[in-house]
Design an enzyme around this catalytic site. Sequence first.
Site, PDB file in Angstrom:
ATOM      1  N   ASP A 195     -24.875  26.904   4.912  1.00 22.96           N
ATOM      2  CA  ASP A 195     -26.218  25.866   6.380  1.00 22.96           C
ATOM      3  C   ASP A 195     -26.817  25.471   5.217  1.00 22.96           C
ATOM      4  O   ASP A 195     -27.593  24.181   5.890  1.00 22.96           O
ATOM      5  CB  ASP A 195     -26.555  26.613   7.103  1.00 22.96           C
ATOM      6  CG  ASP A 195     -26.717  27.948   6.482  1.00 22.96           C
ATOM      7  OD1 ASP A 195     -26.770  28.862   5.368  1.00 22.96           O
ATOM      8  OD2 ASP A 195     -28.752  28.893   6.719  1.00 22.96           O
ATOM      9  N   HIS A 196     -26.934  25.044   3.673  1.00 17.02           N
ATOM     10  CA  HIS A 196     -27.183  24.830   3.035  1.00 17.02           C
ATOM     11  C   HIS A 196     -26.809  23.625   2.161  1.00 17.02           C
ATOM     12  O   HIS A 196     -27.381  23.288   1.990  1.00 17.02           O
ATOM     13  CB  HIS A 196     -28.119  25.917   1.836  1.00 17.02           C
ATOM     14  CG  HIS A 196     -29.047  26.023   2.444  1.00 17.02           C
ATOM     15  ND1 HIS A 196     -30.369  26.156   2.401  1.00 17.02           N
ATOM     16  CD2 HIS A 196     -29.201  27.519   2.987  1.00 17.02           C
ATOM     17  CE1 HIS A 196     -30.971  27.384   3.538  1.00 17.02           C
ATOM     18  NE2 HIS A 196     -30.020  28.128   3.717  1.00 17.02           N
ATOM     19  N   HIS A 243     -31.482  37.088  -2.877  1.00 16.29           N
ATOM     20  CA  HIS A 243     -31.010  36.519  -1.435  1.00 16.29           C
ATOM     21  C   HIS A 243     -30.169  37.402  -1.685  1.00 16.29           C
ATOM     22  O   HIS A 243     -29.733  38.322  -2.663  1.00 16.29           O
ATOM     23  CB  HIS A 243     -30.771  35.423  -1.326  1.00 16.29           C
ATOM     24  CG  HIS A 243     -30.800  34.573  -0.133  1.00 16.29           C
ATOM     25  ND1 HIS A 243     -30.931  34.986   1.604  1.00 16.29           N
ATOM     26  CD2 HIS A 243     -29.381  33.880   0.155  1.00 16.29           C
ATOM     27  CE1 HIS A 243     -29.809  34.640   2.488  1.00 16.29           C
ATOM     28  NE2 HIS A 243     -29.333  33.881   1.960  1.00 16.29           N
ATOM     29  N   ASP A 295     -34.358  30.146   1.221  1.00 13.90           N
ATOM     30  CA  ASP A 295     -33.207  32.317   1.661  1.00 13.90           C
ATOM     31  C   ASP A 295     -33.948  33.101   0.885  1.00 13.90           C
ATOM     32  O   ASP A 295     -34.170  32.682  -0.607  1.00 13.90           O
ATOM     33  CB  ASP A 295     -32.373  32.258   2.294  1.00 13.90           C
ATOM     34  CG  ASP A 295     -32.136  31.114   2.982  1.00 13.90           C
ATOM     35  OD1 ASP A 295     -32.705  30.215   3.335  1.00 13.90           O
ATOM     36  OD2 ASP A 295     -30.610  31.108   3.558  1.00 13.90           O
TER      37      ASP A 295
END
Length: 309
Positions: free
Chosen positions: A67-68, A147, A214
Amino acid sequence: MPDRELVVLGTSSAVPTRTRNHSGHLLRWDGAGLLVDPGEGTQRQMLLAGVSASSVDVVALTHEHGDHVLGLPGVLQRRATDGATTPVPLVFPAPAAPLVGHLLGAAAHAGALALPCPVDEDGPVRGPDGEPLRVGGAVLHAVALDHRVPACAYRLVEDDGRRMLPGRLAARGLAGPEVGRLRRDGVLTTPSGTVRLEEVSERRPGQVVAVVQDTRWCDGARRAAAGADLLLCEATFADAEEGLAEPYGHLTARQAGRLAREAGARRLVLTHFSSRYPDVAPLLAQAREEHDDVVAAADLDRVAVPARR
């Protein structure tokens, strides 16, 4: 249009919604552009936001989650389609190199589109020439986060400067081109004597923008956010889901507010919201219980970097 502003391209976390695209943020800084985490759909979001892919001068990935990063090939190819001929430095945590290689392989002529700059330690990011990497004159720094995969925050740090003091300049009889020479050379000889720059000026701290995506609550996040004029920070969960934040490696909105307060950040911009929150007003309220100047970002927002103190 401000010379220093954050253009919000996407504010969702892992699952996009009808109103929130995957992660993506473009920092405009004195005519240069730093694109952080081009998630899936970033190329189209840039079109909607009115910013061109050719305005991107540096791309930084905080970590390797899809998603990044999945919008990276499209952004690079769009730069080439728009006529950009200079490859962009591509910054990422060193352990993500295999995935970055696959992403570049998905873009035609990838070797001519990006210059990989892996980060393996905290501090100034080194560009392709081995020198500190600059965006519009400010130096990009990386700070390790906590993370589920190797991740880092980024700080864009402007060099300190000098603010000229009109009263002191007038007292020494300085005006016009003489002031420019003194600023350039640091010392000026006049008929009435020698004037040093520090005698007629004061230190002007450089501005700082920090991006903390994140991460769990950690010392790295605090160091990354320290003294930031603008802090862009994830706020994936609300208080009620705090028990999910730690195992999934994320922050709550309240933790983001606390981070901004403890780190002395001036303006906090919340992003990376879980799709379970169609209305993020409660998250904004929780962050504001910890810090005064908080913005809950929406896709295509523009948030100015606060004026100098």
